[in-house]
Design an enzyme around this catalytic site. Structure first.
Site, short mmCIF file in Angstrom:
data_model
loop_
_atom_site.label_atom_id
_atom_site.label_comp_id
_atom_site.label_asym_id
_atom_site.label_seq_id
_atom_site.Cartn_x
_atom_site.Cartn_y
_atom_site.Cartn_z
N ASP A 91 10.76 44.82 18.20
CA ASP A 91 9.87 44.87 19.36
C ASP A 91 10.76 44.74 20.60
O ASP A 91 11.30 43.68 20.87
CB ASP A 91 8.87 43.72 19.28
N TRP A 139 5.55 36.23 21.17
CA TRP A 139 5.30 37.60 20.68
C TRP A 139 5.74 37.75 19.24
O TRP A 139 5.06 38.40 18.44
CB TRP A 139 5.97 38.63 21.58
N LYS A 141 6.57 47.01 31.02
CA LYS A 141 7.60 46.12 31.55
C LYS A 141 8.77 46.88 32.16
O LYS A 141 9.14 46.62 33.28
CB LYS A 141 8.05 45.13 30.49
C1 LIG Z 1 4.32 41.94 26.69
C2 LIG Z 1 4.83 41.92 25.30
C3 LIG Z 1 4.04 42.27 24.20
C4 LIG Z 1 2.58 42.60 24.32
O1 LIG Z 1 2.41 43.83 24.90
P1 LIG Z 1 0.98 44.50 25.10
O2 LIG Z 1 1.35 45.91 25.42
O3 LIG Z 1 0.31 43.76 26.20
O4 LIG Z 1 0.22 44.39 23.82
C5 LIG Z 1 4.63 42.28 22.96
N1 LIG Z 1 5.92 41.96 22.79
C6 LIG Z 1 6.71 41.61 23.82
C7 LIG Z 1 8.14 41.28 23.58
C8 LIG Z 1 6.19 41.58 25.11
O5 LIG Z 1 6.98 41.24 26.15
#
Ligand SMILES: *Cc1c(COP(=O)(O)O)cnc(C)c1O
Length: 356
Positions: free
Chosen positions: A168, A101, A192
């Site tokens: 993030d 990511w 998540k």
């Molecule tokens: C799952 C994830 C993403 C991507 O998320 P989407 O909402 O599917 O675009 C980005 N960063 C991290 C750390 C993730 O776990």
């Protein structure tokens, strides 16, 4: 059969949240209408927007120099929206590459300015979190990825940054206490630890909005979302509502301190077994192990499918590692109970008795 949900995302949500969410699909707020068939401009839904926003700031212990935006496009869209809205053409943004990511965020930032990757653990298959790197004080911002969902590493502390710190937090937001005021911008896809897929939370210092001075389409501009309370267009009403229910649940059970204690207990329970059990080993450096995504592999590659079958037989699902890594990944998000981890640990113990 009782299922123990270890999926990495979309992921487990508290049962009580799912019950309230299904009730709102049938009859929302005693309106005799479904949440899915009313105006997002109704006073009932406006109350949901207001409460979601204030709960986020309250749980983060942030004041009103921060704004909360509810956006579409997933966390992946923030990979480009962050630099597009904030980084000027001739400026440099700093990134740390801790996994898939983070790499995605780096790639997109290069479209909008200079990118300085301060540190990377790629050569080590992302098995640790880089430390001790120098942060240049003339860069526009430093972007980190707090939890490496795929490889299973996590920052257990964050560097002091002389420049604005962005993060993030998609896969570990609200999983433990944190000084959120260290960060100038935080984003997280909901699916998540917060709610269903479809909404992304962006929490940022108001002073950052409009910073790049780039001409942007309305729907890609933080300013439009900030000025219109994330209601320039129709927001993702159901994901926002479920996110609000999850935030209420966090408060009800005692806030981030209780969440943190539960998550610590779950992670310890599983890592202790991985370290004890002769059939498995953990791939990430001990000090950098994630509490949310526990990545481990079998000592004997032939055990991979056998173990997944043994898990399935006990109702433990979602344990296959990410397709790019293999092995196993147990995601222990907030709503997963300790007893589910204990069931998994029992499966591991019995597996060892049978196959070691
Ligand atoms: C799952 C994830 C993403 C991507 O998320 P989407 O909402 O599917 O675009 C980005 N960063 C991290 C750390 C993730 O776990």
């Amino acid at each position: 059969m009782t299922k123990h949900n270890f999926y990495a995302g979309p992921a487990i949500l508290p049962k009580s949240v799912l019950q309230k969410a299904s009730q709102a699909i049938l009859n929302f707020s005693d309106m005799d209408l479904s949440l899915l068939e009313i105006s997002h401009r109704s006073k009932q839904f406006e109350a949901v927007m207001d409460e979601s926003k204030s709960l986020i700031l309250e749980i983060m212990n942030l004041r009103d120099d921060y704004d909360v935006l509810f956006m579409g496009g997933g966390a992946s869209s923030q990979f480009f929206m962050v630099p597009m809205n904030i980084l000027k053409d001739d400026e440099t943004a700093c990134y740390v590459n801790t996994g898939t990511w983070a790499s995605g965020a780096i790639k997109e930032a290069r479209l909008f300015g200079n990118v300085n990757v301060l540190a990377s653990s790629e050569d080590d298959h992302f098995r640790h979190i880089p430390k001790g790197f120098t942060i240049p004080s003339d860069a526009a911002y430093l972007h980190l990825t707090s939890n490496n969902t795929i490889y299973g590493s996590q920052y257990q502390s964050f560097p002091d940054s002389p420049i604005p710190l962005f993060c993030d937090m998609s896969s570990d937001i609200f999983s433990k206490r944190l000084d959120f005021s260290k960060f100038d911008l935080i984003y997280a896809g909901a699916q998540k630890n917060l709610g269903p897929a479809g909404v992304t939370i962006v929490v940022l210092k108001k002073s950052l909005i409009g910073r790049s001075a780039r001409k942007l389409p309305t729907m890609l501009n933080y300013k439009s979302f900030s000025e219109k309370g994330s209601m320039y267009n129709t927001p993702p009403v159901f994901p926002i509502y479920v996110t609000m229910l999850t935030l209420q649940w966090i408060k009800e059970i005692g806030g981030l301190e209780v969440v943190e204690n539960r998550n610590r207990a779950k992670a310890e329970c599983l890592y202790n077994e991985i370290d004890r059990n002769s059939c498995f080993y953990g791939t990430v450096e001990k000090n950098d192990r994630s509490w949310m995504n526990v990545v481990f592999v079998p000592n004997n590659p032939e055990h991979e499918n056998l173990f997944l079958e043994a898990c399935k037989a006990e109702g433990c699902v979602g344990l296959a590692g990410h397709r790019s890594v293999g092995g196993f990944r147990a995601s222990l998000y907030n709503a997963l109970e300790l007893k589910s981890v204990q069931v998994l640990v029992d499966v591991m113990k019995r597996f060892e008795e049978k196959y070691a």
